[in-house]
Scaffold this motif. Structure first.
Motif, PDB file in Angstrom:
ATOM      1  N   TRP A   5       0.812  -1.220   0.000  1.00  0.00           N
ATOM      2  CA  TRP A   5       0.000   0.000   0.000  1.00  0.00           C
ATOM      3  C   TRP A   5       0.847   1.272   0.000  1.00  0.00           C
ATOM      4  N   THR A  60       2.093   2.960  -5.504  1.00  0.00           N
ATOM      5  CA  THR A  60       1.030   3.271  -6.465  1.00  0.00           C
ATOM      6  C   THR A  60       1.515   2.863  -7.847  1.00  0.00           C
ATOM      7  N   VAL A  80      -6.015  -5.662 -12.342  1.00  0.00           N
ATOM      8  CA  VAL A  80      -6.114  -4.531 -11.409  1.00  0.00           C
ATOM      9  C   VAL A  80      -6.762  -4.968 -10.103  1.00  0.00           C
ATOM     10  N   ARG A  98      -5.031  -4.789  -6.450  1.00  0.00           N
ATOM     11  CA  ARG A  98      -5.677  -4.031  -5.376  1.00  0.00           C
ATOM     12  C   ARG A  98      -5.921  -4.924  -4.168  1.00  0.00           C
ATOM     13  N   GLU A  99      -6.255  -6.171  -4.399  1.00  0.00           N
ATOM     14  CA  GLU A  99      -6.463  -7.107  -3.300  1.00  0.00           C
ATOM     15  C   GLU A  99      -5.170  -7.321  -2.516  1.00  0.00           C
ATOM     16  N   ARG A 114      -1.956   0.435  -4.622  1.00  0.00           N
ATOM     17  CA  ARG A 114      -2.835   1.513  -5.057  1.00  0.00           C
ATOM     18  C   ARG A 114      -2.715   1.636  -6.571  1.00  0.00           C
ATOM     19  N   ILE A 115      -3.805   2.047  -7.216  1.00  0.00           N
ATOM     20  CA  ILE A 115      -3.873   2.072  -8.675  1.00  0.00           C
ATOM     21  C   ILE A 115      -4.050   3.502  -9.167  1.00  0.00           C
ATOM     22  N   PRO A 161      -9.822   3.872 -10.273  1.00  0.00           N
ATOM     23  CA  PRO A 161      -8.472   4.079  -9.736  1.00  0.00           C
ATOM     24  C   PRO A 161      -8.481   4.942  -8.480  1.00  0.00           C
ATOM     25  N   ASP A 162      -7.404   4.830  -7.711  1.00  0.00           N
ATOM     26  CA  ASP A 162      -7.238   5.691  -6.540  1.00  0.00           C
ATOM     27  C   ASP A 162      -6.751   7.076  -6.946  1.00  0.00           C
ATOM     28  N   ASP A 164      -7.734   3.020   4.815  1.00  0.00           N
ATOM     29  CA  ASP A 164      -8.672   2.685   3.753  1.00  0.00           C
ATOM     30  C   ASP A 164      -9.761   1.776   4.308  1.00  0.00           C
TER      31      ASP A 164
END
Length: 550
Positions: free
Chosen positions: A98, A101, A120, A124-125, A129-130, A150-151, A344
């Motif tokens: 995390w 990115t 993706v 993310r899992e 971060r995307i 996306p973040d 988050d």
């Protein structure tokens, strides 16, 4: 035999938080000494994956604690089903997913969308971060962007000349829960345009050029008054997030001391468990005070830092600045200035916010809001109301916008005097404020005109409070007229269209006798008369014969 890694170096460019002016992360940029390795990586997914791993390891060698932005081609993710073994490489480097990115860069043409979305979701899992890079200047389809959720969304600074488009992208980002970043900012004019358009992050030569050494400080131009006013409900905490100094919960006090003494800008360290959830907060001053006492280092250096920390204070990433202040106000006052961890939906730490940043921003927003208040009623003007109308339209909410004024107000001023007229306006404003509850907003747009933004269920109490009251000015009876337009999702596109729907309803209300109220619905013809009587028929005109004529 030489390989591509032998001639490859990395440069780092800061990503700057436009609200706080601090570095929010570092983008790693490949700088090959020979050849075009990026063109090769575009065609070779395994090479592209290797570049991502090398970028993370290069940052570790620079001993940077800042979150990293790592570029990867969209085609690579689709072909490989993600980035195999990246999670392990990140953890081996002493990082957590995390803190990384992944900037997904174009091209998207010919990339199988379902395979990309599955990749993706898997990343993310794992905690990564995307970021969607090249949006607006690349070939990413809008539907794919929405499905990616996306973040972070990155736009090129060239789009700032089309500020309505950038503001529209900010609205879309708010809907997706993403931050908006502008890349390639080179001038102070672009910086001001980025803030005006609502961008929260930026990077470019203006702040700092790419460098082999990771920069922790950047040049940020002074903010102009009036730029980027926050909504009254409070700016989102995401705009104030700073990188967090993280260590595993098993870290020793000596490890914490090394971070604090080696990085003066770090105000505290968060101890996290294996999932990235904060379990302890170590405050700089209190910790160093304990370590600096007699025998302090000998007593604590090898002991778990956990014992010298406090329970962390946390807020969700969707919280507002005011909610953070509520968290700080509870409990031990000696911890009022502690950093608050932002987490988050999985409880993982994504950064921290500092009290000083919040207080400064909220003070600025209050000054700007006060400058827009009507001096007679101390109610906000039209800008505050119309801005809230646009937010509710963007949120897909049903709302009622009402326009209220005093009948024949010029006659009130002419007959009773302007002082009596001012008293009447103040009294009407106070009544509207006293009636307002929940999300109702009241504005005074000048003269005897008021705007009221409310949920539909708040209409009847508001109408009764102002229309049933026995209004008078210097003993002269006075009536009010109220016009309301009910706006459902999709019926209007912005506040201008809502105001256009409201104008004929006001005229209809003014044509009625006594206290009146007319209600219409945006996009539908006609209106409903809820209060007021139809005007009396005009008296007949009788012809009078002139002398000398039959």
């Amino acid at each position: 035999m030489h390989t591509w890694s032998d001639t490859l170096r990395f440069a780092f460019q800061p990503v700057v938080n436009l609200t706080t002016g601090v570095v929010a992360g570092l983008e790693t940029l490949a700088r090959p000494e020979t050849g075009d390795i990026l063109a090769e990586a575009r065609r070779d997914p395994e090479l592209d994956r290797g570049l991502a791993v090398s970028a993370i390891r290069a940052a570790v060698r620079k001993e940077s604690l800042l979150p990293l932005h790592v570029n990867v081609f969209a085609g690579t993710l689709a072909d490989l089903g993600g980035l195999p073994r990246l999670d392990g490489a990140v953890r081996e480097s002493g990082r957590m997913p995390w803190e990384i990115t992944l900037d997904i860069v174009p091209p998207y043409t010919h990339v199988p969308h379902q395979a990309l979305l599955a990749a993706v979701a898997a990343l993310r899992e794992q905690g990564f971060r995307i970021s969607a890079d090249g949006v607006g200047d690349g070939d990413v389809p809008l539907r794919l962007l929405i499905d990616m959720a996306p973040d972070l969304v990155k736009l090129d600074a060239s789009l700032l000349v089309r500020s309505p488009a950038v503001r529209a992208m900010r609205t879309l980002c708010d809907e997706m829960g993403a931050l908006l970043c502008v890349e390639g900012v080179e001038t102070e004019l672009q910086y001001a345009a980025a803030i005006s358009a609502g961008a929260q992050l930026a990077q470019g030569e203006l702040f700092a050029p790419p460098s082999r050494l990771a920069a922790a400080e950047v040049y940020v131009p002074p903010r102009r008054p009036g730029g980027g006013a926050a909504p009254r409900s409070g700016p989102p905490v995401r705009e104030f997030v700073r990188p967090a100094a993280l260590l595993p919960a098993t870290a020793s006090a000596g490890q914490v001391r090394m971070i604090l003494t080696g990085s003066p800008e770090v105000s505290g360290v968060l101890l996290i468990d294996g999932r990235g959830v904060p379990v302890r907060s170590v405050h700089r001053s209190r910790f160093l005070l304990s370590m600096s006492g007699r025998y302090g280092h000998a007593l604590y250096a090898d002991r778990p830092a956990f014992k010298l920390g406090d329970p962390p204070r946390t807020v969700g990433v969707d919280a507002t600045a005011w909610e953070v202040l509520d968290v700080l106000a509870v409990g031990d006052r000696s911890r009022a200035a502690d950093d608050v961890a932002v987490v988050d939906r999985h409880g993982r730490c994504v950064g921290v916010v500092r009290l000083a940043d919040l207080v400064r921003a909220l003070a600025e927003s209050r000054v700007e809001e006060a400058a827009g208040l009507n001096p007679l009623t101390r109610l906000p003007g039209s800008d505050a109301i119309t801005g809230e109308v646009d937010r509710r339209i963007a949120d897909g909410r049903t709302f009622a916008l009402s326009w209220l004024d005093v009948d024949h107000f010029k006659q009130v001023n002419d007959g009773a005097g302007f002082a009596a007229g001012d008293d009447l306006i103040r009294a009407v404003g106070r009544t509207l404020q006293d009636t307002a509850s929940g999300s109702t907003r009241v504005g005074h747009i000048g003269g005897d005109d008021f705007l009221v933004l409310a949920d539909p269920e708040g209409l009847d109490p508001m109408a009764s409070s102002v229309l049933d009251a026995p209004w008078s000015a210097a003993g002269r009876p006075v009536t009010l007229s109220l016009a309301t337009v009910l706006c459902t999702p999709g019926s209007v596109t912005d506040h201008r269209e809502a105001a256009a729907c409201l104008a004929p309803l006001k005229q209809a209300a003014k044509s009625l006798r006594g206290a009146s109220w007319v209600l219409g619905r945006a996009g539908l013809p006609g209106h409903e008369v809820r209060r007021g009587a139809e005007p009396a028929a005009a008296p007949a005109r009788w012809a009078v014969a002139e002398p000398g004529r039959a």
